[in-house]
Design an enzyme around this catalytic site. Structure first.
Site, PDB file in Angstrom:
ATOM      1  N   HIS A  15       0.794  -1.074   0.066  1.00  0.00           N
ATOM      2  CA  HIS A  15      -0.004   0.113   0.042  1.00  0.00           C
ATOM      3  C   HIS A  15       0.895   1.295   0.185  1.00  0.00           C
ATOM      4  CE1 HIS A  15       0.818   0.761   4.171  1.00  0.00           C
ATOM      5  NE2 HIS A  15       0.814  -0.524   4.446  1.00  0.00           N
ATOM      6  N   ALA A  16       0.472   2.224   0.014  1.00  0.00           N
ATOM      7  CA  ALA A  16       0.938   3.782  -0.114  1.00  0.00           C
ATOM      8  C   ALA A  16       2.183   3.961   0.842  1.00  0.00           C
ATOM      9  CB  ALA A  16      -0.205   4.731   0.267  1.00  0.00           C
TER      10      ALA A  16
END
Length: 86
Positions: A15-16
């Site tokens: 994820h980010a």
């Protein structure tokens, strides 16, 4: 060109936050760095490219590097990605 298959162990996948760390590490190298997942590939120096792959926990990705510093890049980035736990 050198490559390595890596299993994503982070509970939220790539994820980010871990993707941002990966991009920051990748941009330090001159070589081309790609991540392949489910038949798609992305430039590891592109946050949007990595996030667009939708890499989840348990996924097996292939990290490939090509260029003058390919071995160092593969070693450092694979160690970073393998260290993403949680």
């Amino acid at each position: 060109m050198v490559s390595k298959e890596i299993e994503i162990k982070n509970s939220q996948g790539l994820h980010a936050r871990p993707a941002t760390l990966l991009v920051q590490k990748a941009t330090r190298f001159k070589c081309e760095i790609k991540i392949e997942y489910k038949g798609k590939s992305a430039n590891a120096k592109s946050l949007i490219g990595i996030l667009s792959l939708g890499i989840s926990k348990g996924a097996n990705i292939v990290l490939s590097t090509k260029g003058s510093d390919e071995n160092a890049a593969l070693k450092e980035i694979s160690e970073l990605v393998e260290g993403f736990e949680g």
